[in-house]
Motif scaffolding. Structure first.
Motif, short mmCIF file in Angstrom:
data_model
loop_
_atom_site.label_atom_id
_atom_site.label_comp_id
_atom_site.label_asym_id
_atom_site.label_seq_id
_atom_site.Cartn_x
_atom_site.Cartn_y
_atom_site.Cartn_z
N GLY A 134 20.33 -19.91 -17.15
CA GLY A 134 20.99 -20.05 -15.86
C GLY A 134 21.02 -18.80 -15.00
O GLY A 134 21.65 -18.78 -13.94
N GLY A 135 20.32 -17.75 -15.44
CA GLY A 135 20.27 -16.53 -14.63
C GLY A 135 19.24 -16.65 -13.52
O GLY A 135 18.53 -17.65 -13.43
N PRO A 136 19.17 -15.60 -12.68
CA PRO A 136 18.25 -15.66 -11.54
C PRO A 136 16.79 -15.51 -11.97
O PRO A 136 16.49 -14.78 -12.91
CB PRO A 136 18.69 -14.47 -10.69
N SER A 137 15.90 -16.19 -11.26
CA SER A 137 14.48 -16.01 -11.52
C SER A 137 13.91 -14.96 -10.57
O SER A 137 14.47 -14.71 -9.50
CB SER A 137 13.73 -17.33 -11.32
N PHE A 138 12.85 -14.33 -10.99
CA PHE A 138 12.22 -13.31 -10.14
C PHE A 138 10.80 -13.08 -10.62
O PHE A 138 10.44 -13.44 -11.75
CB PHE A 138 13.03 -12.00 -10.19
N ASN A 139 9.98 -12.48 -9.76
CA ASN A 139 8.61 -12.17 -10.13
C ASN A 139 8.59 -10.88 -10.93
O ASN A 139 9.31 -9.93 -10.61
CB ASN A 139 7.74 -12.01 -8.89
N VAL A 140 7.77 -10.85 -11.97
CA VAL A 140 7.67 -9.68 -12.83
C VAL A 140 6.38 -8.93 -12.49
O VAL A 140 5.31 -9.52 -12.45
CB VAL A 140 7.66 -10.09 -14.32
N GLU A 141 6.52 -7.65 -12.24
CA GLU A 141 5.34 -6.81 -12.01
C GLU A 141 4.64 -6.57 -13.34
O GLU A 141 5.30 -6.40 -14.37
CB GLU A 141 5.76 -5.48 -11.40
N LEU A 142 3.30 -6.54 -13.30
CA LEU A 142 2.52 -6.43 -14.53
C LEU A 142 1.49 -5.30 -14.43
O LEU A 142 1.23 -4.78 -13.35
CB LEU A 142 1.82 -7.76 -14.81
N GLY A 143 0.91 -4.98 -15.58
CA GLY A 143 -0.10 -3.92 -15.62
C GLY A 143 0.30 -2.75 -16.50
O GLY A 143 -0.37 -1.72 -16.51
N ARG A 144 1.40 -2.90 -17.25
CA ARG A 144 1.82 -1.86 -18.19
C ARG A 144 0.82 -1.79 -19.36
O ARG A 144 0.29 -2.81 -19.77
CB ARG A 144 3.19 -2.18 -18.79
N ARG A 145 0.64 -0.60 -19.90
CA ARG A 145 -0.15 -0.44 -21.12
C ARG A 145 0.80 -0.13 -22.27
O ARG A 145 1.91 0.36 -22.06
CB ARG A 145 -1.15 0.71 -20.95
N ASP A 146 0.36 -0.40 -23.49
CA ASP A 146 1.20 -0.16 -24.66
C ASP A 146 1.14 1.32 -25.07
O ASP A 146 0.07 1.93 -25.06
CB ASP A 146 0.75 -1.05 -25.82
N LYS A 285 33.44 -11.64 -7.56
CA LYS A 285 33.81 -12.61 -6.53
C LYS A 285 32.61 -13.33 -5.95
O LYS A 285 32.74 -14.43 -5.42
CB LYS A 285 34.56 -11.88 -5.38
N ASN A 286 31.46 -12.70 -5.98
CA ASN A 286 30.30 -13.29 -5.30
C ASN A 286 29.08 -13.28 -6.22
O ASN A 286 28.36 -12.29 -6.34
CB ASN A 286 30.03 -12.51 -4.00
N ALA A 287 28.85 -14.44 -6.85
CA ALA A 287 27.77 -14.56 -7.84
C ALA A 287 26.40 -14.24 -7.24
O ALA A 287 25.54 -13.68 -7.91
CB ALA A 287 27.76 -15.96 -8.44
N SER A 288 26.20 -14.57 -5.96
CA SER A 288 24.87 -14.33 -5.41
C SER A 288 24.63 -12.83 -5.19
O SER A 288 23.49 -12.37 -5.28
CB SER A 288 24.61 -15.16 -4.16
N HIS A 289 25.69 -12.09 -4.92
CA HIS A 289 25.52 -10.62 -4.83
C HIS A 289 25.09 -10.07 -6.19
O HIS A 289 24.23 -9.21 -6.27
CB HIS A 289 26.83 -9.96 -4.40
N PHE A 290 25.73 -10.56 -7.25
CA PHE A 290 25.35 -10.12 -8.60
C PHE A 290 23.90 -10.48 -8.88
O PHE A 290 23.13 -9.64 -9.36
CB PHE A 290 26.28 -10.72 -9.66
N ARG A 291 23.52 -11.71 -8.60
CA ARG A 291 22.16 -12.15 -8.94
C ARG A 291 21.11 -11.31 -8.20
O ARG A 291 20.10 -10.91 -8.79
CB ARG A 291 22.00 -13.65 -8.62
N ARG A 292 21.38 -11.05 -6.93
CA ARG A 292 20.44 -10.24 -6.15
C ARG A 292 20.32 -8.82 -6.73
O ARG A 292 19.23 -8.28 -6.91
CB ARG A 292 20.91 -10.18 -4.69
N ALA A 293 21.47 -8.24 -7.08
CA ALA A 293 21.47 -6.87 -7.62
C ALA A 293 20.81 -6.84 -9.01
O ALA A 293 20.13 -5.86 -9.36
CB ALA A 293 22.91 -6.34 -7.70
N PHE A 294 21.00 -7.90 -9.78
CA PHE A 294 20.40 -7.94 -11.12
C PHE A 294 18.87 -7.99 -11.03
O PHE A 294 18.17 -7.30 -11.76
CB PHE A 294 20.94 -9.15 -11.91
N ILE A 295 18.36 -8.80 -10.11
CA ILE A 295 16.91 -8.89 -9.92
C ILE A 295 16.34 -7.52 -9.56
O ILE A 295 15.36 -7.05 -10.15
CB ILE A 295 16.57 -9.91 -8.81
N LYS A 296 16.97 -6.89 -8.57
CA LYS A 296 16.49 -5.58 -8.11
C LYS A 296 16.48 -4.59 -9.26
O LYS A 296 15.51 -3.85 -9.47
CB LYS A 296 17.41 -5.10 -6.98
#
Ligand code: HEM
Ligand code: NAG
Ligand code: NAG
Ligand code: NAG
Length: 323
Positions: A134-146, A285-296
């Motif tokens: 139920g958490g926010p979805s977001f695009n994941v940046e890729l191209g990391r090497r091990d 108080k504001n779940a959408s503020h949390f979700r936006r900050a979590f994605i960032k």
């Protein structure tokens, strides 16, 4: 600025971006176009076997990124028993997080062998588990090497301790390019999962203090913790971070902090310290503020200490270096 000059500037920026080792969301679009679907399917299968997949994978990503950078160094197992995951500070990372990455890697290798890094698979899996509960979805940046280094001895000073105060938390996160707001948003991961009594029992059983119970704790909550962590409780005793909705990725974690129901000192301090209180209040108080900050913050966390270009390697087996 003319359209063509704008285009040239954009092209130059893109080339520079590549040269300085940036990530991109479509990194595997030609070499492994279905990687996201494959990882998501493996994560889903694993999570339908055990819920621990969710907290374990999210926490594994955090520990990977804070020690050596997001380079799957946390995945390495060594016969000598001195890899990153063997450090006492791995704080009992649950085996299901490792297993999630191993299973996803096997599925990805079957479709596109030798192309996708374990570090990227862990980053994708960490996003996928958040979405599954139920958490926010977001695009994941890729191209990391091990990465090529995994040492138990390099863990201790890179991970936050549950006893940390705000300044200590801020300092460690700042070292990784993360702001105080990022740190507070990422701590919201403690809306799922559990902690062993060893990490917080001193808050209710400190016999060297004049009052053995931390005064910032809600009295009812303190009473529950005393029962869970009573002196006869074994080393396996655990408490959920968010007793209200332990399996849902929501902002109840912050609402609990407002009531003195933060499990770790490092959780509750986010509200008791006036320097961070207003952010906790906002997220409560504001779940959408949390979700936006979590994605960032998750996207920033995913850039910590990355290896790109010809640095590191694409591991064949996430648990051992290619040799
Ligand atoms: C801010 C500083 C942080 C501290 C001091 C901290 C500390 C801890 C501790 C002590 C535990 C309990 C481990 C155990 O007893 O098994 C824990 C669990 C957990 N942490 Fe953190 N953590 C922090 C930040 C984060 C971040 C940034 C994330 C992810 C974005 C995260 C995700 C988790 C999860 C999901 C669990 C539950 C694991 C499980 O149930 O198996 N933590 N953390
Ligand atoms: C217990 O309380 C004492 C006195 O307040 C304090 O100095 C000590 O740090 C506390 N112990 C823990 C583990 O927090
Ligand atoms: C959260 O904040 C946004 C603006 O940033 C506002 O539109 C929304 O109504 C707020 N939600 C709640 C529940 O207060
Ligand atoms: C998953 C994992 O490797 N956990 C290890 C963490 O560290 C302790 C020793 O401190 C090991 O016993 C665990 O196996």
């Amino acid at each position: 600025m003319g359209a063509s000059r704008g285009l040239i500037l954009l092209t130059v920026l893109l080339i520079l971006g590549r040269a300085t080792g940036q990530l991109s969301e479509n990194f595997y679009s030609s070499t492994c176009p279905n990687v996201e679907k494959i990882v998501q399917q493996a994560v889903y299968t694993k999570m339908s076997q055990t819920f621990i997949t969710v907290p374990a994978t999210l926490r594994l990503f955090f520990h990977d990124c804070f020690v050596e950078g997001c380079d799957a160094s946390v995945m390495i197992a060594k016969p000598t028993g001195d890899a990153q995951k063997d450090a006492p500070e791995n704080l009992s990372l649950a085996g299901d997080g490792f297993d999630t990455v191993i299973k996803a890697k096997q599925a990805v290798e079957a479709a596109c062998p030798g192309v996708v890094s374990c570090a990227d698979i862990l980053a994708l899996a960490a996003r996928d588990v958040v979405v599954l509960v139920g958490g926010p979805s977001f695009n994941v940046e890729l191209g990391r090497r091990d990465g090529l280094i995994s040492e138990a001895s390099r863990v201790a000073w890179n991970l936050p301790k549950p006893t940390f105060n705000l300044v200590q938390l801020k300092t460690l996160f700042a070292k990784n390019g993360l702001s105080q707001t990022d740190m507070i948003a990422l701590s919201g991961a403690h809306t799922i999962g559990v902690s062993h009594c060893s990490e917080f029992a001193y808050r209710v059983y400190n016999f060297s203090a004049s009052s053995p119970v931390d005064p910032s704790l809600n009295p009812n909550f303190a009473h529950q913790l005393m029962q869970v962590c009573h002196p006869g409780a074994g080393p396996g005793a655990v408490a959920t971070f968010d007793p209200e909705t332990p399996q849902i990725f929501d902002n109840v974690y912050y609402q609990n902090l407002l009531e003195g129901r933060g499990l770790l000192t490092s959780d509750e301090v986010l509200y008791t310290d006036p320097a961070s209180r207003s952010t906790v209040f906002d997220f409560a108080k504001n779940a959408s503020h949390f979700r936006r900050a979590f994605i960032k913050a998750m996207r920033k966390l995913g850039r910590v200490g990355i290896k790109t270009g010809n640095q590191g390697e694409i591991r064949r087996d996430c648990t051992t270096f290619n040799s």
